[in-house]
Design a protein around this motif. Structure first.
Motif, PDB file in Angstrom:
ATOM      1  N   GLY A 144     -10.675 -19.915 -17.046  1.00 14.12           N
ATOM      2  CA  GLY A 144      -9.521 -20.534 -17.671  1.00 14.12           C
ATOM      3  C   GLY A 144      -8.724 -19.583 -18.530  1.00 14.12           C
ATOM      4  O   GLY A 144      -8.207 -19.965 -19.587  1.00 14.12           O
ATOM      5  N   LEU A 145      -8.605 -18.331 -18.105  1.00  9.51           N
ATOM      6  CA  LEU A 145      -7.903 -17.316 -18.891  1.00  9.51           C
ATOM      7  C   LEU A 145      -6.394 -17.531 -18.812  1.00  9.51           C
ATOM      8  O   LEU A 145      -5.877 -18.021 -17.799  1.00  9.51           O
ATOM      9  CB  LEU A 145      -8.249 -15.914 -18.367  1.00  9.51           C
ATOM     10  CG  LEU A 145      -9.735 -15.533 -18.400  1.00  9.51           C
ATOM     11  CD1 LEU A 145      -9.949 -14.187 -17.724  1.00  9.51           C
ATOM     12  CD2 LEU A 145     -10.247 -15.501 -19.835  1.00  9.51           C
ATOM     13  N   PRO A 146      -5.662 -17.158 -19.849  1.00 11.64           N
ATOM     14  CA  PRO A 146      -4.200 -17.267 -19.810  1.00 11.64           C
ATOM     15  C   PRO A 146      -3.612 -16.383 -18.710  1.00 11.64           C
ATOM     16  O   PRO A 146      -4.148 -15.315 -18.400  1.00 11.64           O
ATOM     17  CB  PRO A 146      -3.765 -16.791 -21.201  1.00 11.64           C
ATOM     18  CG  PRO A 146      -4.989 -16.863 -22.048  1.00 11.64           C
ATOM     19  CD  PRO A 146      -6.148 -16.657 -21.140  1.00 11.64           C
ATOM     20  N   GLU A 147      -2.499 -16.815 -18.159  1.00 13.70           N
ATOM     21  CA  GLU A 147      -1.859 -16.048 -17.089  1.00 13.70           C
ATOM     22  C   GLU A 147      -1.464 -14.654 -17.558  1.00 13.70           C
ATOM     23  O   GLU A 147      -1.588 -13.675 -16.806  1.00 13.70           O
ATOM     24  CB  GLU A 147      -0.635 -16.802 -16.581  1.00 13.70           C
ATOM     25  CG  GLU A 147       0.049 -16.121 -15.406  1.00 13.70           C
ATOM     26  CD  GLU A 147       1.217 -16.921 -14.873  1.00 13.70           C
ATOM     27  OE1 GLU A 147       1.934 -16.405 -13.988  1.00 13.70           O
ATOM     28  OE2 GLU A 147       1.431 -18.064 -15.339  1.00 13.70           O
ATOM     29  N   ALA A 148      -1.013 -14.552 -18.804  1.00 11.05           N
ATOM     30  CA  ALA A 148      -0.607 -13.247 -19.328  1.00 11.05           C
ATOM     31  C   ALA A 148      -1.778 -12.275 -19.342  1.00 11.05           C
ATOM     32  O   ALA A 148      -1.617 -11.077 -19.043  1.00 11.05           O
ATOM     33  CB  ALA A 148      -0.039 -13.414 -20.740  1.00 11.05           C
ATOM     34  N   LEU A 149      -2.983 -12.778 -19.657  1.00  8.48           N
ATOM     35  CA  LEU A 149      -4.165 -11.915 -19.684  1.00  8.48           C
ATOM     36  C   LEU A 149      -4.562 -11.492 -18.277  1.00  8.48           C
ATOM     37  O   LEU A 149      -4.998 -10.345 -18.064  1.00  8.48           O
ATOM     38  CB  LEU A 149      -5.322 -12.660 -20.359  1.00  8.48           C
ATOM     39  CG  LEU A 149      -6.585 -11.843 -20.647  1.00  8.48           C
ATOM     40  CD1 LEU A 149      -6.266 -10.612 -21.473  1.00  8.48           C
ATOM     41  CD2 LEU A 149      -7.618 -12.713 -21.360  1.00  8.48           C
ATOM     42  N   ILE A 150      -4.392 -12.380 -17.305  1.00  7.48           N
ATOM     43  CA  ILE A 150      -4.680 -12.047 -15.912  1.00  7.48           C
ATOM     44  C   ILE A 150      -3.750 -10.917 -15.450  1.00  7.48           C
ATOM     45  O   ILE A 150      -4.196  -9.930 -14.835  1.00  7.48           O
ATOM     46  CB  ILE A 150      -4.497 -13.281 -15.003  1.00  7.48           C
ATOM     47  CG1 ILE A 150      -5.477 -14.396 -15.396  1.00  7.48           C
ATOM     48  CG2 ILE A 150      -4.662 -12.904 -13.529  1.00  7.48           C
ATOM     49  CD1 ILE A 150      -6.898 -14.139 -15.071  1.00  7.48           C
ATOM     50  N   LEU A 151      -2.467 -11.052 -15.744  1.00  8.99           N
ATOM     51  CA  LEU A 151      -1.500 -10.020 -15.341  1.00  8.99           C
ATOM     52  C   LEU A 151      -1.786  -8.703 -16.050  1.00  8.99           C
ATOM     53  O   LEU A 151      -1.701  -7.621 -15.445  1.00  8.99           O
ATOM     54  CB  LEU A 151      -0.076 -10.494 -15.656  1.00  8.99           C
ATOM     55  CG  LEU A 151       0.434 -11.695 -14.849  1.00  8.99           C
ATOM     56  CD1 LEU A 151       1.797 -12.144 -15.364  1.00  8.99           C
ATOM     57  CD2 LEU A 151       0.521 -11.334 -13.370  1.00  8.99           C
ATOM     58  N   GLU A 152      -2.141  -8.775 -17.328  1.00 11.45           N
ATOM     59  CA  GLU A 152      -2.447  -7.562 -18.092  1.00 11.45           C
ATOM     60  C   GLU A 152      -3.650  -6.832 -17.496  1.00 11.45           C
ATOM     61  O   GLU A 152      -3.638  -5.592 -17.354  1.00 11.45           O
ATOM     62  CB  GLU A 152      -2.723  -7.941 -19.551  1.00 11.45           C
ATOM     63  CG  GLU A 152      -3.088  -6.765 -20.440  1.00 11.45           C
ATOM     64  CD  GLU A 152      -3.506  -7.215 -21.830  1.00 11.45           C
ATOM     65  OE1 GLU A 152      -4.321  -6.497 -22.451  1.00 11.45           O
ATOM     66  OE2 GLU A 152      -3.030  -8.270 -22.293  1.00 11.45           O
ATOM     67  N   ALA A 153      -4.685  -7.597 -17.137  1.00  9.47           N
ATOM     68  CA  ALA A 153      -5.886  -6.985 -16.555  1.00  9.47           C
ATOM     69  C   ALA A 153      -5.577  -6.379 -15.192  1.00  9.47           C
ATOM     70  O   ALA A 153      -6.070  -5.287 -14.863  1.00  9.47           O
ATOM     71  CB  ALA A 153      -6.994  -8.032 -16.433  1.00  9.47           C
ATOM     72  N   ALA A 154      -4.780  -7.069 -14.374  1.00  7.61           N
ATOM     73  CA  ALA A 154      -4.426  -6.541 -13.050  1.00  7.61           C
ATOM     74  C   ALA A 154      -3.628  -5.248 -13.172  1.00  7.61           C
ATOM     75  O   ALA A 154      -3.830  -4.297 -12.396  1.00  7.61           O
ATOM     76  CB  ALA A 154      -3.640  -7.587 -12.269  1.00  7.61           C
ATOM     77  N   LYS A 155      -2.734  -5.205 -14.144  1.00 10.16           N
ATOM     78  CA  LYS A 155      -1.956  -3.973 -14.347  1.00 10.16           C
ATOM     79  C   LYS A 155      -2.853  -2.838 -14.846  1.00 10.16           C
ATOM     80  O   LYS A 155      -2.716  -1.692 -14.399  1.00 10.16           O
ATOM     81  CB  LYS A 155      -0.819  -4.232 -15.332  1.00 10.16           C
ATOM     82  CG  LYS A 155       0.277  -5.131 -14.763  1.00 10.16           C
ATOM     83  CD  LYS A 155       1.324  -5.478 -15.817  1.00 10.16           C
ATOM     84  CE  LYS A 155       2.396  -6.391 -15.224  1.00 10.16           C
ATOM     85  NZ  LYS A 155       3.394  -6.827 -16.231  1.00 10.16           N
ATOM     86  N   ALA A 156      -3.768  -3.159 -15.756  1.00 12.14           N
ATOM     87  CA  ALA A 156      -4.677  -2.130 -16.266  1.00 12.14           C
ATOM     88  C   ALA A 156      -5.574  -1.585 -15.164  1.00 12.14           C
ATOM     89  O   ALA A 156      -5.916  -0.394 -15.148  1.00 12.14           O
ATOM     90  CB  ALA A 156      -5.526  -2.708 -17.398  1.00 12.14           C
ATOM     91  N   ALA A 157      -5.953  -2.445 -14.213  1.00 15.28           N
ATOM     92  CA  ALA A 157      -6.811  -2.025 -13.099  1.00 15.28           C
ATOM     93  C   ALA A 157      -6.029  -1.408 -11.956  1.00 15.28           C
ATOM     94  O   ALA A 157      -6.606  -1.049 -10.924  1.00 15.28           O
ATOM     95  CB  ALA A 157      -7.608  -3.220 -12.581  1.00 15.28           C
ATOM     96  N   ARG A 158      -4.708  -1.302 -12.103  1.00 18.54           N
ATOM     97  CA  ARG A 158      -3.821  -0.759 -11.058  1.00 18.54           C
ATOM     98  C   ARG A 158      -3.860  -1.621  -9.793  1.00 18.54           C
ATOM     99  O   ARG A 158      -3.726  -1.115  -8.676  1.00 18.54           O
ATOM    100  CB  ARG A 158      -4.192   0.691 -10.705  1.00 18.54           C
ATOM    101  CG  ARG A 158      -4.276   1.692 -11.865  1.00 18.54           C
ATOM    102  CD  ARG A 158      -3.092   1.608 -12.800  1.00 18.54           C
ATOM    103  NE  ARG A 158      -3.012   2.717 -13.736  1.00 18.54           N
ATOM    104  CZ  ARG A 158      -3.410   2.670 -15.003  1.00 18.54           C
ATOM    105  NH1 ARG A 158      -3.966   1.566 -15.483  1.00 18.54           N
ATOM    106  NH2 ARG A 158      -3.238   3.704 -15.809  1.00 18.54           N
TER     107      ARG A 158
END
Length: 595
Positions: free
Chosen positions: A455-469
């Motif tokens: 149930g993570l916030p969408e912003a955190l999902i996008l941030e993690a995806a960007k950090a992981a390239r």
């Protein structure tokens, strides 16, 4: 060459179920049904009433024949009332039975739903040591096939048994009231039926047990073959695996035929024959005048009662084969539920900084053969530490201890000065991240694969995806983050799957990030992306990386070299490369040559 029978002789699924297992099976059924025990009691009471009502029918028939029909005393109002009583009691018995069996069917379905959820939840909480020896196909068979057999035990076997016993209860009371001597003749059927059932069990129990076990073996072989299809076809092993499956399938066929033959001889045919003998005995008792004063209506009533006694017994006995299969299935489910779960820690301690310390840690999967010997290691919070070594040096075992999949047999592991086994389970799992060698992806979209039900916030999902390239390639998918990735991420390359796994780990903002050879099966470009992601979390998160490709951990603050379960070398990349003839130097140079 060993036969299939010899190969499977000690198979745990093929052992005969004894009295202890039967008790456990019925205890399991009661545990699943206990929340509905009050409704079960009411349904049983109403079924008993239905049995008494059904038993009243022949009594009305006896009165009709003996009091009015034979004497030619045609009292039409009274006779009409007797006929109406016969019809109404039969109709009420049928109606009550229908609604109560419907209620019991609902209770059974809910019970099995609870049981299936309980079994699956229990499997999820089992320690990793259990899965070292478990076979996926057999586990799936427990949760699906065996729990379905338990449902059949509720909805068919137990219902037939309950219905039959309530009818027998009413019939015995009615016979006792009419004539106890004829009742004794009818009740001779009960021990005869018990003897037939005992003989059936003796002949069929082994075949039923073997049939269930071989069905589980078939499921396991199918799951194994499908999972490794590419290897089987590439190695030309399709024929051999087909032959092995055919032998198991033939053995299952033979076991089923043995069970069917026992059914054909000892179930309905035998009881039908006993039914005929019983009617002959009643008629003979009357015809030889051993029972004086027997009326024709009474004879009619007892012949009707014989049918009402025989039919429930036949139905109960016909269900005995299914009963044996279901009890075996329930015993196997119960055995799975008795597997010890991982001890849950409810303490509030959690990981604050991520400092890791191991002191004299030793461990072996078999206590007589240690894998790790006296490992002492301190990792400051925010450090990036690589662990390398030859195959079998203990790298993955050390990671399993740090992940709390196993407990060390001696020594201690602490995080932030707190023993690792005193950190709360929920807190521990939320404060660590893991990127495995084989990325596990759900048959869901990219968003759900990163979120993983947290149930993570969408912003955190996008941030993690960007950090992981990973954001770039996810965004190019036809539906972006809402794009289904297919089973096991079938639509993605190996490198893309791994980047999704890195994003999932980073999305939880872990205090400690573990990588288990996360770059061993990806290309150089994806490896560089992983390295960039690690550099981004460096100093914020403690990173412990087991590495096969040494280029991944070249920038680590410290590299630990294991050899035969001991720390052989440690230091930075440059310091280790300066050791002439050192293990790390040899490993690195060999990789450079192979690349």
């Amino acid at each position: 060459m060993t036969t299939l029978t010899e190969e499977l002789a000690d198979h745990p699924d093929l052992r005969r179920v004894g009295a202890h297992e039967r008790r456990q099976a019925f205890a399991l059924l009661w545990r699943a049904a206990r929340p509905d025990k009050q409704q079960i009691a009411w349904a049983t009471t109403w079924l008993a009433i239905a049995g008494l009502l059904e038993a009243m029918g022949p009594i009305f028939g006896k009165q009709f024949i003996d009091e009015y029909l034979l004497p030619r005393s045609l009292d039409w109002p009274t006779m009409s009332m007797l006929v109406a009583g016969y019809l109404v009691t039969g109709w009420l018995a049928t109606l009550i039975r229908y609604f109560q069996l419907l209620r019991l069917a609902g209770l059974a379905t809910r019970s099995v739903r609870r049981l299936r959820e309980s079994v699956y939840g229990h499997v999820l909480r089992l320690p990793m040591s259990f899965f070292d020896r478990a076979i996926t196909g057999r586990l799936v068979s427990r949760i699906t096939n065996d729990t379905e057999s338990v449902r059949q035990l509720y909805t068919q076997v137990l219902f037939e048994l309950l219905l039959g016993l309530t009818v027998l209860f009413g019939v015995v009371i009615a016979m006792l009231w009419l004539d106890w001597r004829l009742m004794l003749i009818v009740l001779l059927l009960v021990p005869t039926t018990a003897a037939i059932v005992w003989g059936y069990q003796r002949l069929s129990a082994a075949a039923v047990t073997r049939s269930r076990g071989l069905r589980s073996e078939i499921n396991a072989q199918m799951a194994e073959g499908i999972a490794g299809m590419s290897v089987l076809q590439a190695a030309g092993a399709v024929g051999r695996f087909s032959d092995r499956f055919a032998r198991t399938n033939d053995a299952h066929y033979a076991a089923r035929m043995g069970e069917i033959r026992a059914n054909a001889w000892l179930l309905r045919p035998a009881l039908d024959f006993v039914n005929i003998l019983l009617i002959v005995a009643i008629v003979a008792a009357i015809g030889t005048q051993r029972l004086q004063g027997v009326e024709v209506g009474l004879l009619y009533a007892f012949i009707a009662y014989v049918a009402r006694v025989v039919e429930p017994l036949i139905q109960i006995t016909m269900q005995f084969s299914l009963l044996q299969q279901s009890v075996i299935a329930a015993a196997r489910v119960n055995a799975l539920l008795e597997e010890g779960e991982t001890a849950q820690v409810a303490r509030e301690h959690r990981i604050a900084a991520g400092r890791v310390e191991l002191v004299d840690v030793s461990f072996g999967y078999d206590a007589r053969q240690p894998v790790l010997h006296d490992i002492t290691l301190a990792i400051p919070a925010g450090d990036f530490v690589g662990i390398v070594g030859h195959t079998g040096s203990g790298k993955s075992t050390l990671l399993s201890l740090l992940l709390r999949f196993y407990a060390p047999q001696s020594g201690r592991i602490e995080i932030d000065g707190i023993p690792i086994d005193q950190i709360g389970d929920a807190q521990f799992r939320s404060d660590i991240g893991l990127v495995p060698q084989e990325p596990f992806l759900l048959a869901a979209d990219a968003y759900e694969n990163i979120d993983m039900g947290r149930g993570l916030p969408e912003a955190l999902i996008l941030e993690a995806a960007k950090a992981a390239r990973a954001h770039e390639f996810i965004d190019r998918l036809e539906q972006g983050y809402a794009t289904p990735l297919g089973e096991g991420g079938a639509r993605l390359s190996s490198g893309q799957k791994q980047l999704i796994a890195v994003a999932r780990a980073l999305a939880g903002r872990p205090r400690i990030l573990f990588l288990d050879e996360a770059t061993s099966r990806i290309d150089s470009e994806t490896e560089q992306r992983v390295q960039a992601a690690l550099s981004e979390v460096h100093a914020k998160t403690t990173v412990i990386a087991i590495a096969h490709r040494l280029s991944t951990i070249r920038a680590a603050d410290r590299i630990i070299v294991l050899n035969h379960g001991r720390i052989a070398e440690q230091g930075t990349h440059d310091a280790l490369m300066a050791i002439d003839g050192g293990i790390y130097q040899r490993l690195y140079l060999l990789q450079q040559i192979s690349d």
